[in-house]
Scaffold this motif. Structure first.
Motif, mmCIF file in Angstrom:
data_model
loop_
_atom_site.group_PDB
_atom_site.id
_atom_site.type_symbol
_atom_site.label_atom_id
_atom_site.label_comp_id
_atom_site.label_asym_id
_atom_site.label_seq_id
_atom_site.Cartn_x
_atom_site.Cartn_y
_atom_site.Cartn_z
ATOM 1 N N THR A 146 63.099 12.785 27.945
ATOM 2 C CA THR A 146 62.824 11.742 27.965
ATOM 3 C C THR A 146 61.586 11.427 29.126
ATOM 4 O OG1 THR A 146 64.671 10.686 27.368
ATOM 5 C CG2 THR A 146 63.265 9.137 28.492
ATOM 6 N N HIS A 147 61.960 12.152 30.341
ATOM 7 C CA HIS A 147 61.221 12.181 31.365
ATOM 8 C C HIS A 147 60.573 13.646 31.373
ATOM 9 C CE1 HIS A 147 64.514 9.294 31.897
ATOM 10 N NE2 HIS A 147 63.646 8.564 32.632
ATOM 11 N N THR A 148 59.194 13.549 31.988
ATOM 12 C CA THR A 148 58.734 14.811 32.170
ATOM 13 C C THR A 148 57.989 14.881 33.560
ATOM 14 O OG1 THR A 148 57.885 15.026 29.911
ATOM 15 C CG2 THR A 148 56.546 16.237 31.392
ATOM 16 N N THR A 149 58.102 15.704 34.162
ATOM 17 C CA THR A 149 57.530 15.951 35.640
ATOM 18 C C THR A 149 56.966 17.379 35.722
ATOM 19 O OG1 THR A 149 57.804 15.596 38.113
ATOM 20 C CG2 THR A 149 59.702 16.784 36.843
ATOM 21 N N TYR A 150 56.248 17.652 36.831
ATOM 22 C CA TYR A 150 55.545 18.865 37.108
ATOM 23 C C TYR A 150 55.573 19.255 38.467
ATOM 24 C CZ TYR A 150 53.030 17.235 32.930
ATOM 25 O OH TYR A 150 53.034 16.594 31.717
ATOM 26 N N ALA A 151 55.601 20.575 38.807
ATOM 27 C CA ALA A 151 55.773 21.232 40.145
ATOM 28 C C ALA A 151 54.846 22.332 40.177
ATOM 29 C CB ALA A 151 57.187 21.777 40.257
ATOM 30 N N ALA A 152 54.490 22.686 41.538
ATOM 31 C CA ALA A 152 53.646 23.780 41.759
ATOM 32 C C ALA A 152 53.893 24.328 43.164
ATOM 33 C CB ALA A 152 52.153 23.498 41.559
ATOM 34 N N PRO A 153 53.869 25.342 43.425
ATOM 35 C CA PRO A 153 54.235 25.903 44.799
ATOM 36 C C PRO A 153 53.034 25.539 45.713
ATOM 37 C CG PRO A 153 53.637 27.883 43.546
ATOM 38 C CD PRO A 153 53.695 26.647 42.518
ATOM 39 N N GLU A 154 53.275 25.373 47.070
ATOM 40 C CA GLU A 154 52.254 24.886 47.959
ATOM 41 C C GLU A 154 51.567 26.318 48.300
ATOM 42 O OE1 GLU A 154 51.657 22.521 49.431
ATOM 43 O OE2 GLU A 154 52.929 21.056 49.211
ATOM 44 N N GLN A 155 50.411 26.119 48.118
ATOM 45 C CA GLN A 155 49.462 27.235 48.182
ATOM 46 C C GLN A 155 49.319 27.890 49.544
ATOM 47 O OE1 GLN A 155 47.850 28.747 45.201
ATOM 48 N NE2 GLN A 155 49.668 27.562 44.476
ATOM 49 N N ASP A 156 49.400 29.133 49.614
ATOM 50 C CA ASP A 156 49.424 29.978 51.067
ATOM 51 C C ASP A 156 47.829 30.026 51.253
ATOM 52 O OD1 ASP A 156 51.910 30.212 51.668
ATOM 53 O OD2 ASP A 156 52.244 32.009 50.631
ATOM 54 N N ASN A 157 47.286 29.114 52.003
ATOM 55 C CA ASN A 157 45.801 29.142 52.242
ATOM 56 C C ASN A 157 45.836 30.038 53.539
ATOM 57 O OD1 ASN A 157 44.693 27.841 50.209
ATOM 58 N ND2 ASN A 157 45.197 25.785 51.197
ATOM 59 N N THR A 158 46.446 31.223 53.705
ATOM 60 C CA THR A 158 46.770 32.041 54.704
ATOM 61 C C THR A 158 45.454 33.130 54.793
ATOM 62 O OG1 THR A 158 47.928 33.539 53.440
ATOM 63 C CG2 THR A 158 49.002 31.476 54.552
ATOM 64 N N ARG A 159 45.371 33.706 55.933
ATOM 65 C CA ARG A 159 44.387 34.769 56.299
ATOM 66 C C ARG A 159 44.916 35.709 55.292
ATOM 67 N NH1 ARG A 159 43.331 35.131 62.631
ATOM 68 N NH2 ARG A 159 41.809 36.753 61.662
ATOM 69 N N GLU A 160 46.293 36.227 55.098
ATOM 70 C CA GLU A 160 46.463 37.249 54.344
ATOM 71 C C GLU A 160 46.073 36.826 52.867
ATOM 72 O OE1 GLU A 160 48.520 40.793 54.228
ATOM 73 O OE2 GLU A 160 48.309 39.312 55.882
ATOM 74 N N LEU A 161 45.763 36.039 52.430
ATOM 75 C CA LEU A 161 45.331 35.618 50.943
ATOM 76 C C LEU A 161 43.601 35.566 50.994
ATOM 77 C CD1 LEU A 161 47.949 33.554 49.168
ATOM 78 C CD2 LEU A 161 47.676 36.002 49.144
ATOM 79 N N ALA A 162 42.983 35.546 52.131
ATOM 80 C CA ALA A 162 41.753 35.083 52.368
ATOM 81 C C ALA A 162 40.808 36.228 51.690
ATOM 82 C CB ALA A 162 41.343 35.024 53.717
ATOM 83 N N ASP A 163 41.435 37.448 51.767
ATOM 84 C CA ASP A 163 40.640 38.784 51.143
ATOM 85 C C ASP A 163 41.714 39.789 51.010
ATOM 86 O OD1 ASP A 163 38.934 40.737 50.710
ATOM 87 O OD2 ASP A 163 37.664 40.934 52.437
ATOM 88 N N LEU A 164 41.873 40.245 49.654
ATOM 89 C CA LEU A 164 42.790 40.907 49.121
ATOM 90 C C LEU A 164 42.167 42.604 48.476
ATOM 91 C CD1 LEU A 164 44.604 38.434 46.741
ATOM 92 C CD2 LEU A 164 45.254 39.314 48.986
ATOM 93 N N ARG A 165 41.074 42.625 49.403
ATOM 94 C CA ARG A 165 40.621 43.993 48.876
ATOM 95 C C ARG A 165 41.056 44.988 49.810
ATOM 96 N NH1 ARG A 165 34.790 43.942 51.096
ATOM 97 N NH2 ARG A 165 35.722 42.677 52.439
ATOM 98 N N THR A 166 41.164 46.434 49.283
ATOM 99 C CA THR A 166 41.344 47.413 50.536
ATOM 100 C C THR A 166 40.055 47.969 50.775
ATOM 101 O OG1 THR A 166 43.310 48.231 49.308
ATOM 102 C CG2 THR A 166 42.372 49.824 50.763
ATOM 103 N N THR A 167 39.679 47.787 52.035
ATOM 104 C CA THR A 167 38.438 48.092 53.035
ATOM 105 C C THR A 167 38.491 48.663 54.134
ATOM 106 O OG1 THR A 167 36.446 46.868 53.379
ATOM 107 C CG2 THR A 167 38.668 45.652 53.728
ATOM 108 N N ALA A 168 37.672 49.406 54.587
ATOM 109 C CA ALA A 168 37.501 49.880 55.822
ATOM 110 C C ALA A 168 36.441 49.179 56.893
ATOM 111 C CB ALA A 168 36.959 51.230 55.710
ATOM 112 N N THR A 169 35.964 48.113 56.433
ATOM 113 C CA THR A 169 34.807 47.489 57.030
ATOM 114 C C THR A 169 35.393 46.794 58.277
ATOM 115 O OG1 THR A 169 35.330 45.465 55.659
ATOM 116 C CG2 THR A 169 33.555 47.030 55.049
ATOM 117 N N ARG A 170 36.743 46.365 58.376
ATOM 118 C CA ARG A 170 37.314 45.708 59.544
ATOM 119 C C ARG A 170 37.458 46.682 60.711
ATOM 120 N NH1 ARG A 170 39.145 40.452 58.681
ATOM 121 N NH2 ARG A 170 39.200 39.733 56.529
ATOM 122 N N VAL A 171 37.879 47.909 60.377
ATOM 123 C CA VAL A 171 38.200 48.923 61.484
ATOM 124 C C VAL A 171 37.367 49.986 61.537
ATOM 125 C CG1 VAL A 171 40.569 48.419 61.074
ATOM 126 C CG2 VAL A 171 39.750 50.160 59.634
ATOM 127 N N ALA A 172 36.330 50.052 60.925
ATOM 128 C CA ALA A 172 35.411 51.291 60.763
ATOM 129 C C ALA A 172 34.821 51.410 62.636
ATOM 130 C CB ALA A 172 34.293 51.413 59.919
#
Length: 719
Positions: free
Chosen positions: A611-637
Motif C-alpha cells: 500500500t505504501h512505498t518509501t525509499y532510502a539511500a545511505p548518506e554519502q561519504d564525501n570524505t577525503r578517502e573517496l576523493a581519489d581511489l587511484r593507486t598512485t605515487a604522486t603524493r609521496v614521490a
C-alpha cells in the motif's frame, strides 16, 4: 655482536691549573736560557716537556662495545580505500614477507593504520607515534605499504626521518613506499558541489555537480553520461563534460524526503566505480502556509491560537474575530466604527482555495455566513483542505454549524440539548487509538492506561501530569478516529478524512487552561501544532506510515499503524533491481513493526508493503578517502626522493607480488630494482674499558734524565 675499539684519553696526576703553572714556568726558564745562548736549553726544554706529559697522564683505552640492532617501521595502510580490489590481499602478502625477513642487525616492527575516512589516511601521524619509543640512534627508517592516497604527507622532512646525531649534524633516514598496483591508475569522481537541504514543494531544486578524471591519459572536457533518478523513478540521462561544473534541476513534487540518485558512466580502465555515484538528500517543504482563523465571541483561547500560529515563521495568518452578529445594531454611525467590515465574500468565495487550513474557534454562525459560503467551506475540505473546529456552548445553540452544510463533513454530532454540556472537573486522557496515533502519541504527561486516567481524574495537581478542564460536549455519534476522551469517557478529540481533505473537532473550548498552567497545565502548544500539521498533511504525522533509513550499512524499515498491522512483510528492491521479501517483527512500541537488512549495494533502495512505498539511500561519504581511489605515487614521490628511499610497485595480484628484499648497507644507494636498504648507523653500548699508560713512569724518568744528561754534556763541550 661485540667488538674492541681503541681510544686515547688523559688522566692528569696534578690539577690542570698546577700543570698549566708548571708548563708556563718551564717555558719562561727555557726562554731565558735561549736568550742567554745556553747550549743545553733545547734538551732541558725537552726534559721538562717529558715530565709534564707524564704528569698529564696519557692513557690508551681498549673499549669492548656491543652493537645494538636497528629498528625499521613497517607501516601498513588498512584504510577503506585499501579494501578495493586485491589491494588488501597484496598488502597482507607484502607485510607478511617483510615482517619475517631475516636481516642481521635489523628489527622490523609492523604498524597497522586504519583511517576513519573523514580525515583521510594519516600514515605520517602513525609514523611519529610508533617511533616515539625507539631510541633515535637505533631508528633505521620506514617502509610504507599503501595505495598512495595519504592525506598527511608533510612538505618537509619529518624529524623522525631527519634526526640530529651526537656530533650535532643531521642525518637522513630512508622512506621506502610499496604500492599495491603494477603502475599509476586512473579514476573518475562525481561530486555534488551544491545541493539545497530544503526545497519548496511544487517547484524545482537546483543541484550543481562536477565530474573529474584523474590519472595518466585523462584530460578535462571528456564527455560523460550523467544518470539522474528521483526516488527510484525512471532515470533520465544528461551529457556532461569532465572538469566543468554542471547545473541540473529536479522537480520537488510533494513535501517530505526526496532522494536524488546521481551516477556517471565509467572511465575506461578506472580503479573503481565507487565514487562514480552519489545521492543528494532534499526535504520538500511547503511554501508559506496560509491559515484562516475565525474566532467567535472573544474568549481565553483566542490569544493561544494567535501566539501559536504567529510563532511559526512558515505560517501566514489571517485572523478575524466576530464581535457581533450582523443583525445586531446599536445605532452607532458607521463613520464612528474603528473596525473593518468582515470580508465575507472575499474570504469564503473568491480566495477560499488559497488557504491550507481554516480554523473556526468558538464560531457561532447566526446568519453571518450565507448558505452558499458554508457549502464552499465543506467543498474546501472535500477538495483537500484542512478544517479545525473547537466547540463550546455555541455548538449546541441555534447558530450551530451542525445545522449547516459544514455539518455534513463534521466527524461528530452533539444533540442540541443542554444535558450534553458536561460541566465537571476532568483530565483529558488518550484512547487506545490516541496512544498510537502520531498526533497524540508520546505527548508528555499523558496517562499510560485507562486505570491511571481514572485515578488522575479524582486527584489534585500531580507534577508532570495533565491538568484538568471543566467543560466538554458529549456527542451521540462519531466517525473517524477518537484520540482523546473527556468526562464519562465521552469523545473529546476526533480526527477524520473527508474525501481528499481532513477535519479535526475538539469538543471543548478549554484547552487554553493548559497554557495557563492549571493544576500543572499540559502540552497545549504541541498538541495544537500537531493537529494543525496533520490537517495540512505533514508526512511525519501520517497514521499509516512506512519509513526506511540506512545507517552503518544496515537498512532499518519501520511500519507504523494505529490499528492491526495490515502487512507482516515488505518487498525490498535493491538499486540493481533485485527484489526480496523481508518479514517484519513486532516491537515493544505499540503499532510498530521493524526489519533490519544488510545493505550490499550503493544507491536508492525501494521499500513497499503493498500500500505504501518509501525509499532510502545511505548518506554519502564525501570524505577525503573517496576523493581519489587511484593507486598512485604522486603524493609521496617528492618525500621518497628527499630521503633517498625507493618506490616499488607490488603488482596486481598477491600471488605474483614483486616484494623487494630488505638489507643493511654501509654506503651507496639505498634501493634497487628488487631490494631496499637501511644505512648502518653503528649504534652501540660500551660493555668494558681497559686503560694502558702511553708513558709509563720508569720510561718517563729515564727519558727525562737522558735529556738532562744530554744538556749537561752539550754545555760541557761548549765550555
Amino acid at each position: 655482536m661485540s667488538a674492541v675499539f681503541a681510544s686515547i684519553d688523559f688522566t692528569p696526576l696534578l690539577p690542570l691549573w698546577l700543570l698549566a703553572i708548571l708548563g708556563l714556568a718551564a717555558l719562561v726558564l727555557c726562554g731565558w736560557s735561549l736568550l742567554n745562548r745556553s747550549k743545553g736549553a733545547i734538551f732541558r726544554l725537552a726534559a721538562l716537556a717529558v715530565v709534564l706529559l707524564w704528569l698529564a697522564g696519557p692513557q690508551r683505552y681498549h673499549e669492548q662495545r656491543r652493537t645494538l640492532p636497528q629498528t625499521a617501521l613497517l607501516v601498513v595502510d588498512q584504510s577503506p580505500s585499501m579494501a578495493l580490489g586485491q589491494r588488501a590481499a597484496i598488502a597482507r602478502q607484502a607485510a607478511d614477507a617483510l615482517a619475517h625477513a631475516k636481516v642481521p642487525g635489523l628489527n622490523i616492527r609492523t604498524v597497522n593504520v586504519r583511517g576513519n575516512g573523514h580525515e583521510g589516511t594519516r600514515l605520517f601521524d602513525a609514523l611519529e607515534q610508533a617511533a616515539a619509543d625507539i631510541p633515535a640512534a637505533q631508528f633505521a627508517g620506514t617502509m610504507m605499504i599503501t595505495d598512495g592516497e595519504i592525506a598527511d604527507v608533510p612538505s618537509a622532512l619529518p624529524d623522525r626521518l631527519h634526526p640530529t646525531q651526537e656530533n650535532g649534524r643531521h642525518t637522513t633516514l630512508p622512506l621506502h613506499v610499496l604500492l599495491t598496483a603494477s603502475g599509476e591508475e586512473k579514476d573518475r569522481k562525481l561530486s555534488i558541489l551544491e545541493a539545497p537541504p530544503y526545497a519548496i514543494a511544487g517547484q524545482t531544486a537546483k543541484l550543481r555537480v562536477q565530474v573529474d578524471d584523474m590519472g595518466p591519459g585523462t584530460h578535462p572536457g571528456t564527455p560523460a553520461d550523467l544518470t539522474v533518478r528521483i526516488n527510484g523513478e525512471a532515470p533520465r540521462q544528461i551529457q556532461v563534460l569532465s572538469g566543468t561544473p554542471q547545473d541540473i534541476t529536479v522537480p520537488v513534487t510533494q513535501p517530505g524526503p526526496l532522494l536524488v540518485s546521481l551516477s556517471v558512466s565509467a572511465l575506461g580502465g578506472e580503479a573503481s566505480e565507487l565514487n562514480n555515484q552519489t545521492v543528494a538528500h532534499i526535504t520538500g517543504i511547503r511554501d508559506r502556509l496560509k491559515v484562516l482563523l475565525i474566532s467567535g465571541t472573544p474568549n481565553q483561547g483566542e490569544r493561544v491560537w494567535r501566539r501559536l500560529l504567529k510563532a511559526d515563521p512558515s505560517v501566514d495568518l489571517i485572523h478575524f474575530t466576530i464581535l457581533r452578529p450582523p443583525e445586531k445594531d446599536d445605532g452607532t454611525p458607521l463613520s464612528d466604527l474603528a473596525l473593518i467590515a468582515f470580508p465575507v465574500r472575499e474570504l469564503f468565495q473568491e480566495k477560499i482555495n488559497q488557504f491550507d487550513l481554516i480554523i473556526l474557534d468558538g464560531f457561532e454562525n447566526r446568519h453571518i455566513l450565507p448558505h452558499s459560503y458554508l457549502e464552499n467551506i465543506a467543498s474546501f475540505v472535500r477538495r483537500g483542505g484542512g478544517l479545525l473546529l473547537t466547540a463550546g456552548p455555541e455548538f449546541i445553540g441555534p447558530g450551530s454549524l451542525q445545522d449547516t452544510p459544514v455539518g455534513d463533513v463534521l466527524p461528530a454530532h452533539v444533540p442540541p440539548d443542554q444535558s450534553n454540556m458536561l460541566i465537571s472537573r476532568f483530565r483529558p486522557t488518550l484512547t487506545d487509538t490516541g496512544r498510537r496515533h502520531p498526533v497524540t502519541a508520546s505527548l508528555p504527561g499523558a496517562p499510560k492506561t485507562a486505570t491511571e486516567a481514572d485515578a488522575l481524574n479524582s486527584s489534585s495537581a500531580i507534577p508532570g501530569m495533565w491538568g484538568p478542564w471543566y467543560r466538554a460536549l458529549r456527542p451521540d455519534s462519531t466517525h473517524g478516529e477518537v484520540l482523546m476522551s473527556g468526562p464519562q469517557n465521552s469523545p473529546l478529540l476526533v480526527l477524520d478524512r473527508v474525501e481528499q481533505g481532513r477535519i479535526a473537532l475538539l469538543l471543548s473550548d478549554q484547552i487554553w487552561l493548559w497554557s495557563r498552567g492549571e493544576d500543572g497545565g499540559g502540552p497545549q502548544a504541541e498538541l495544537l501544532r500537531r493537529i494543525s500539521h496533520w490537517l495540512m498533511k505533514e508526512p511525519e504525522l501520517e497514521e499509516e506510515q512506512l519509513s526506511a533509513n540506512i545507517a552503518a550499512n544496515t537498512l532499518e524499515v519501520s511500519r507504523r499503524s494505529i490499528g492491526t498491522p495490515a502487512a507482516t512483510s515488505i518487498t525490498l528492491t535493491a538499486p540493481s533491481g533485485q527484489e526480496q521479501t523481508v518479514a517484519l517483527h513486532t516491537t515493544d512500541q505499540e503499532g510498530t513493526q521493524v526489519a533490519h537488512i544488510p545493505v550490499t549495494e550503493s544507491g536508492i533502495w525501494r521499500v513497499s508493503d503493498g500500500t505504501h512505498t518509501t525509499y532510502a539511500a545511505p548518506e554519502q561519504d564525501n570524505t577525503r578517502e573517496l576523493a581519489d581511489l587511484r593507486t598512485t605515487a604522486t603524493r609521496v614521490a617528492d618525500m621518497v626522493k628527499m630521503t633517498g628511499g625507493g618506490i616499488f610497485w607490488l603488482g596486481d595480484a598477491p600471488s605474483t607480488a614483486h616484494i623487494p628484499t630488505p638489507r643493511m648497507a654501509t654506503s651507496g644507494a639505498l634501493s634497487g630494482t628488487d631490494w631496499l636498504a637501511f644505512a648502518q648507523r653503528n649504534a652501540h653500548v660500551v660493555t668494558g674499558r681497559t686503560p694502558i699508560p702511553l708513558l709509563p713512569a720508569p720510561f718517563a724518568m729515564l727519558l727525562a734524565l737522558a735529556l738532562l744528561f744530554a744538556a749537561w754534556w752539550r754545555e760541557g763541550r761548549a765550555g
